[in-house]
Write a protein that holds these residues in place. Structure first.
Motif, short mmCIF file in Angstrom:
data_model
loop_
_atom_site.label_atom_id
_atom_site.label_comp_id
_atom_site.label_asym_id
_atom_site.label_seq_id
_atom_site.Cartn_x
_atom_site.Cartn_y
_atom_site.Cartn_z
N ALA A 1 -14.92 -12.10 -10.53
CA ALA A 1 -13.70 -11.78 -9.79
C ALA A 1 -13.29 -12.94 -8.90
O ALA A 1 -12.10 -13.25 -8.77
CB ALA A 1 -13.89 -10.51 -8.97
N GLU A 2 -14.26 -13.61 -8.30
CA GLU A 2 -13.94 -14.77 -7.45
C GLU A 2 -13.33 -15.90 -8.27
O GLU A 2 -12.52 -16.68 -7.76
CB GLU A 2 -15.20 -15.25 -6.72
N GLY B 1 -11.39 -15.28 -10.73
CA GLY B 1 -10.13 -14.75 -11.25
C GLY B 1 -10.28 -14.14 -12.62
O GLY B 1 -9.28 -13.89 -13.30
N GLU B 2 -11.51 -13.89 -13.06
CA GLU B 2 -11.76 -13.30 -14.36
C GLU B 2 -12.00 -11.80 -14.18
O GLU B 2 -12.96 -11.40 -13.52
CB GLU B 2 -12.97 -13.95 -15.02
N TYR B 3 -11.13 -10.99 -14.75
CA TYR B 3 -11.24 -9.55 -14.62
C TYR B 3 -11.35 -8.92 -16.00
O TYR B 3 -10.48 -9.15 -16.84
CB TYR B 3 -10.03 -8.98 -13.88
N PRO B 4 -12.41 -8.17 -16.27
CA PRO B 4 -12.55 -7.55 -17.59
C PRO B 4 -11.58 -6.38 -17.76
O PRO B 4 -11.03 -5.86 -16.81
CB PRO B 4 -14.00 -7.05 -17.57
N GLY B 5 -11.38 -5.97 -19.00
CA GLY B 5 -10.54 -4.81 -19.26
C GLY B 5 -9.06 -5.15 -19.29
O GLY B 5 -8.66 -6.31 -19.22
N THR B 6 -8.24 -4.12 -19.36
CA THR B 6 -6.80 -4.31 -19.38
C THR B 6 -6.23 -3.89 -18.03
O THR B 6 -6.81 -3.06 -17.34
CB THR B 6 -6.16 -3.45 -20.50
#
Length: 54
Positions: A5-6, A8-13
């Motif tokens: 998250a730090e 800027g990578e967020y899993p899912g939609t």
């Protein structure tokens, strides 16, 4: 997940839950209602005694 998250990578939609919402599990398979009312203390005590016997 925090490091991702730090970066800027967020899993899912977008808009989808990535992790199950926190909270208590459901108490029943149907909706619950709240019932609240006031009674004199003596009636409450009598009710408590009746429940303890039953």
């Amino acid at each position: 997940m925090a490091e991702e998250a730090e970066r800027g990578e967020y899993p899912g939609t977008p808009g989808a839950w990535v992790v199950r919402p926190q909270g208590r599990p459901a108490l029943a398979d149907e909706g619950l209602v709240t019932i609240a009312f006031k009674v004199p203390r003596s009636q409450r005590d009598a009710f408590d005694r009746a429940l303890a016997v039953g």
